[in-house]
Design an enzyme around this catalytic site. Structure first.
Site, PDB file in Angstrom:
ATOM      1  CE  LYS A 180       2.030 -18.195  -2.335  1.00 42.18           C
ATOM      2  NZ  LYS A 180       1.130 -19.151  -2.204  1.00 42.18           N
ATOM      3  CG  ASP A 191     -13.482  -7.245   2.008  1.00 46.05           C
ATOM      4  OD1 ASP A 191     -13.179  -6.472   3.268  1.00 46.05           O
ATOM      5  OD2 ASP A 191     -13.828  -6.626   1.204  1.00 46.05           O
ATOM      6  CG  ASP A 249      -1.937 -20.499  -1.099  1.00 47.76           C
ATOM      7  OD1 ASP A 249      -1.195 -20.426   0.036  1.00 47.76           O
ATOM      8  OD2 ASP A 249      -1.564 -21.120  -2.006  1.00 47.76           O
ATOM      9  CG  ASP A 256      -7.967  -4.871   1.555  1.00 45.63           C
ATOM     10  OD1 ASP A 256      -8.775  -4.261   2.291  1.00 45.63           O
ATOM     11  OD2 ASP A 256      -7.892  -4.666   0.230  1.00 45.63           O
ATOM     12  CE1 TYR A 261      -3.382  -2.722   0.732  1.00 51.56           C
ATOM     13  CE2 TYR A 261      -4.717  -0.534   1.065  1.00 51.56           C
ATOM     14  CZ  TYR A 261      -4.664  -2.043   0.783  1.00 51.56           C
ATOM     15  OH  TYR A 261      -5.832  -2.898   0.567  1.00 51.56           O
TER      16      TYR A 261
HETATM   17  C1  IPM Z   1     -10.542  -1.279   3.958  1.00 49.76           C
HETATM   18  C2  IPM Z   1     -10.591  -0.734   2.602  1.00 49.76           C
HETATM   19  C3  IPM Z   1      -9.591   0.213   1.966  1.00 49.76           C
HETATM   20  C4  IPM Z   1      -8.350  -0.573   2.047  1.00 49.76           C
HETATM   21  C5  IPM Z   1      -9.592   0.774   0.694  1.00 49.76           C
HETATM   22  C6  IPM Z   1     -11.043   1.719   0.686  1.00 49.76           C
HETATM   23  C7  IPM Z   1      -8.606   1.846   0.444  1.00 49.76           C
HETATM   24  O1  IPM Z   1     -10.780  -1.689   1.708  1.00 49.76           O
HETATM   25  O2  IPM Z   1     -10.239  -0.320   4.894  1.00 49.76           O
HETATM   26  O3  IPM Z   1     -10.205  -2.499   4.086  1.00 49.76           O
HETATM   27  O4  IPM Z   1      -7.927  -1.274   1.164  1.00 49.76           O
HETATM   28  O5  IPM Z   1      -7.507  -0.709   2.971  1.00 49.76           O
HETATM   29 MG    MG Z   2     -10.976  -3.686   2.362  1.00 55.35          MG
END
Ligand code: IPM
Ligand code: MG
Length: 356
Positions: A191, A251, A223, A247, A142
């Site tokens: 990884k 999710d 993975d 990240d 990032y």
């Molecule tokens: C998160 C989001 C952010 C990230 C984006 C919006 C830049 O996906 O906070 O997980 O990738 O960190």
């Molecule tokens: Mg995210």
């Protein structure tokens, strides 16, 4: 006690959900005798529209001088074509790095009452899901060098994944400290079979582990980790991982606990200043329609009380209120299932406030 909170509603559903979270905080203030002063500041797309930049210096200064930051969401299709440095997301990344918020905590808990919203088979979900992702937040790909160059295959673009020992050490410590307060198990996700940065990462994790003899540590390649998360989620307690992998993993974690609409997060650094936000995005398609789930933001406010203000009882009061409202069968659209009562953003916020 008095607390100054910078509030960044941001874009899309940001204002919808922040309104409910501040309502809940005001109720907590009333009940426990605290004064929460909210200082509204702009960041993200709205700041681009107003000031031509996603993270104005004034916003940053106010955030730095407050006791804590509550953020809704930033981004939207409207700003999708802007160059990467000018996009709304830059505000988020800028806040994280400028404020030194290197540790991102994302709890993933499957509430019993939300079992229906969990896409996993009963035999898996019934074992329980309760873990926390500790994501490194100010390093890695990032923030590494990036660029565009000509190659023999034509134009190419590149990003760099790089971690310094100290960056890994501090996030590892955060993870082990949290594990000591939980079930004393850390899973490192990397990884290391391919990446040099992961090999260094893993060696530092092993080094820090020596200071925590009571904590069990295991390692998974990313993975494999994505498979284990859906095959055997009850085996996780604390996950520690890089910015990029965290990240993605967080999710996935949000889906197995029912909805991305209920997962809060805390971003912490050395200074004690923290930023609190739901892990979901700005969902521009449902903005202003009273459809968004405010629970992730309300639970983020609870994390603020706990981690920045050491108000444990107040934080627990919010969590219990959320739990009760869900128990009573109220659901926003994203977590709706047969036989439950569907409510909008405002009503969900009000029900939780009343419960407090
Ligand atoms: C998160 C989001 C952010 C990230 C984006 C919006 C830049 O996906 O906070 O997980 O990738 O960190
Ligand atoms: Mg995210």
């Amino acid at each position: 006690m008095n607390f100054n909170i910078s509030v960044i509603s941001g874009d899309g559903i940001g204002p919808d959900i922040i309104e409910q979270a501040t309502k809940v905080l005001n109720k907590i203030g009333h009940k426990f005798g605290h004064q929460f002063k909210f200082i509204e500041v702009d960041a993200g797309g709205i700041a681009i529209d107003k000031f031509g930049e996603p993270l104005p210096q004034k916003t940053l200064d106010i955030c730095k001088s407050s006791d804590s930051i509550l953020l809704g969401a930033v981004g939207g299709h409207k700003w999708d074509t802007l160059p990467v440095e000018k996009r709304p997301e830059k505000a988020l990344l800028g806040l994280r790095s400028e404020l030194g918020l290197y540790a991102n905590l994302r709890p993933a808990v499957l509430y019993d009452t939300l079992k229906d919203a969990c896409p996993l088979k009963d035999e898996i979900s019934s074992k329980g899901i309760d873990f926390i992702v500790v994501r490194e937040l100010t390093g890695g790909m990032y923030f590494g060098e990036r660029g565009i160059k000509e190659t023999h295959l034509g134009q190419a673009a590149w990003d760099t994944e790089m971690y310094a020992v100290e960056e890994v050490r501090r996030i590892a410590k955060t993870a082990f400290d949290i594990a000591m307060l939980r079930n004393k198990k850390v899973t490192n996700i990397d990884k290391a079979n391919v990446l040099a940065s992961s090999r260094l990462w893993r060696s530092v994790i092993l080094e820090v582990k020596k200071d925590y003899p009571q904590v069990e540590l295991d390692h998974l390649y990313v993975d494999n980790a994505t498979m284990q998360l859906i095959k055997n989620p009850s085996s996780f307690d604390v996950i520690v991982t890089t910015n990029m992998f965290g990240d993605i993993i967080s999710d996935e974690a949000s889906q197995i606990t029912g909805s991305i609409g209920i997962i809060p997060s805390a971003s912490l650094g050395k200074s004690g200043l923290g930023m609190y936000e739901p892990i979901h995005g700005s969902a521009p398609d449902i903005a202003g329609k009273d459809l968004a789930n405010p629970i992730a933001t309300i639970l983020s406010a609870a994390m603020m009380l706990k981690y920045s203000f050491q108000l444990e009882e107040e934080a627990t009061t919010i969590e219990i209120a959320v739990f009760k409202v869900l128990e009573n069968g109220y659901r926003t659209k994203d977590i709706m299932s047969i036989g439950k009562k569907q409510v909008g953003t405002k009503e969900m916020g009000q029900l939780i406030t009343d419960e407090i």
